[in-house]
Design a protein around this motif. Structure first.
Motif, short mmCIF file in Angstrom:
data_model
loop_
_atom_site.label_atom_id
_atom_site.label_comp_id
_atom_site.label_asym_id
_atom_site.label_seq_id
_atom_site.Cartn_x
_atom_site.Cartn_y
_atom_site.Cartn_z
N LEU A 52 0.81 -1.21 0.00
CA LEU A 52 0.00 0.00 0.00
C LEU A 52 0.85 1.27 0.00
CD1 LEU A 52 -2.91 -1.05 2.39
CD2 LEU A 52 -2.87 -0.98 -0.12
N ASP A 53 2.08 1.17 0.47
CA ASP A 53 2.98 2.32 0.37
C ASP A 53 3.23 2.70 -1.08
OD1 ASP A 53 3.47 3.24 2.90
OD2 ASP A 53 5.14 1.87 3.28
N TYR A 54 3.28 1.71 -1.97
CA TYR A 54 3.45 1.97 -3.40
C TYR A 54 2.11 2.30 -4.06
CZ TYR A 54 8.21 0.17 -3.03
OH TYR A 54 9.53 -0.01 -2.70
N TYR A 55 1.06 1.64 -3.61
CA TYR A 55 -0.24 1.86 -4.24
C TYR A 55 -0.74 3.29 -4.05
CZ TYR A 55 -5.16 1.19 -5.45
OH TYR A 55 -6.40 1.30 -6.02
N VAL A 56 -0.44 3.88 -2.92
CA VAL A 56 -0.93 5.22 -2.64
C VAL A 56 -0.32 6.27 -3.57
CG1 VAL A 56 0.81 5.99 -0.96
CG2 VAL A 56 -1.59 6.68 -0.68
N VAL A 57 0.77 5.91 -4.25
CA VAL A 57 1.38 6.83 -5.22
C VAL A 57 0.40 7.15 -6.35
CG1 VAL A 57 3.29 7.13 -6.85
CG2 VAL A 57 3.69 6.06 -4.62
N LEU A 170 -9.00 4.73 0.79
CA LEU A 170 -8.95 3.79 1.92
C LEU A 170 -7.52 3.50 2.34
CD1 LEU A 170 -11.77 1.30 0.87
CD2 LEU A 170 -11.89 3.16 2.56
N THR A 171 -6.58 3.56 1.40
CA THR A 171 -5.18 3.34 1.75
C THR A 171 -4.66 4.44 2.67
OG1 THR A 171 -4.74 2.16 -0.31
CG2 THR A 171 -2.86 3.12 0.81
N THR A 172 -5.07 5.69 2.41
CA THR A 172 -4.63 6.78 3.29
C THR A 172 -5.19 6.60 4.71
OG1 THR A 172 -6.49 8.20 2.63
CG2 THR A 172 -4.46 8.38 1.35
N VAL A 173 -6.40 6.05 4.82
CA VAL A 173 -6.95 5.77 6.15
C VAL A 173 -6.16 4.64 6.81
CG1 VAL A 173 -9.00 5.00 7.41
CG2 VAL A 173 -9.24 6.58 5.49
N TYR A 174 -5.83 3.61 6.04
CA TYR A 174 -5.04 2.50 6.57
C TYR A 174 -3.68 2.98 7.09
CZ TYR A 174 -1.83 -1.49 6.37
OH TYR A 174 -0.85 -2.41 6.66
N LEU A 175 -3.03 3.85 6.31
CA LEU A 175 -1.71 4.34 6.70
C LEU A 175 -1.76 5.36 7.82
CD1 LEU A 175 -0.14 4.77 3.14
CD2 LEU A 175 0.30 2.93 4.78
N GLY A 176 -2.95 5.86 8.14
CA GLY A 176 -3.08 6.83 9.21
C GLY A 176 -2.73 8.24 8.82
N THR A 177 -2.67 8.53 7.53
CA THR A 177 -2.34 9.89 7.08
C THR A 177 -3.58 10.76 6.94
OG1 THR A 177 -2.37 9.14 4.79
CG2 THR A 177 -0.25 9.13 5.91
N HIS A 178 -4.77 10.16 6.92
CA HIS A 178 -6.02 10.92 6.79
C HIS A 178 -7.10 10.31 7.66
CE1 HIS A 178 -5.30 13.94 3.70
NE2 HIS A 178 -4.58 13.06 3.03
#
Length: 274
Positions: A52-57, A170-178
């Protein structure tokens, strides 16, 4: 703007306002934000973190804008029109103005910088509400569906852009950035920009006509300069920038006229001797 598009624009605008008011009033939506944040999804499913670190790009403005602009540039070249690139430019301009203004105006802090549990963290100098990643994913990938030339391509590209935009949010929510509410407002903001693009079409057409006219004038000037520049050296018989001076031809006289002039030029002593 069709009736369906106008209805979607009105419904999305209402949803946008509901999310903003819910966060301003610190309602159940803010409580849900905190529950998800304290749940820390990135700790619950750490095996997804690397992917997901790559997918969020796919939601970052720089890389996605370059990829989509390259594709639309090729389409513009093949179709001899600037509309695809101008539509992308108009969408990104609307995105920067509208989303950026709300971000700075509300000043919400992100989950990693939150200061008080249960607070909406508004007007604290932040810039994450709405989610720029999410709105950018909706716009940059949705513009491909907007510019599709066939109904079938439009359906497939709409589904693809929706999946990408949902995944990025949803990835930004998973990563805790939003916060989750950031993502909800980002989806609505991006969709509003795509729905409003038909109102920009007259301006896009005027800009395209002006740019094509300027291109034609520049081409004509370059062609005129090429006609003036010599292609070969002048000594080799190439064209001259300035006309060559006229060459005087020798005067021609009849034989009788030349003989009479010679007799008149003899000295007088010759005539006396004769």
């Amino acid at each position: 703007m069709t009736r369906t598009r106008l209805a979607l624009f009105g419904g999305t605008s209402a949803f946008y306002l509901i999310v903003v008011v819910a966060v301003l009033l610190s309602t159940w939506l803010v409580t849900l934000d905190w529950k998800i944040m304290l749940f820390r999804p990135y700790q619950q499913w750490p095996e997804l973190h690397a992917f997901l670190d790559y997918y969020v790009v796919l939601g970052q403005r720089g890389p996605t804008a370059v990829m989509v602009a390259a594709w639309l540039g090729w389409r513009s070249w093949r179709q001899h029109t600037l509309r695809p690139l101008l539509s992308l430019g108009a969408a990104l301009l609307l995105l920067n103005v509208t989303v950026g203004a709300v971000k700075l105006g509300l000043g919400r802090l992100g989950p990693h910088y939150a200061t008080q549990v249960g607070s909406a963290e508004l007007f604290a100098g932040g810039d994450i509400f709405p989610s720029g990643h999410t709105a950018n994913a909706v716009v940059t990938w949705g513009i491909l569906a907007y510019l599709a030339t066939t109904p079938r391509a439009r359906r497939y590209l709409s589904a693809l852009s929706a999946v990408v935009a949902l995944g990025v949010g949803l990835t930004t929510v998973y990563l805790g950035t939003h916060w989750l509410s950031d993502v909800l407002l980002g989806w609505a903001a991006g969709l509003l920009i795509l729905l409003a693009l038909p109102w920009c079409e007259p301006v896009i057409a005027v800009v395209e006509a002006w740019l094509l006219d300027r291109r034609d004038r520049i081409r004509e000037r370059l062609r005129a300069r090429r006609r003036l520049v010599p292609s070969l050296p002048v000594a080799s018989g190439g064209p001259r920038l300035f006309p060559a001076p006229p060459v005087e031809e020798p005067t021609r006289e009849t034989v009788g006229a030349a003989a009479s002039r010679a007799r008149s030029a003899r000295p007088s002593s010759d005539r006396l001797t004769a």
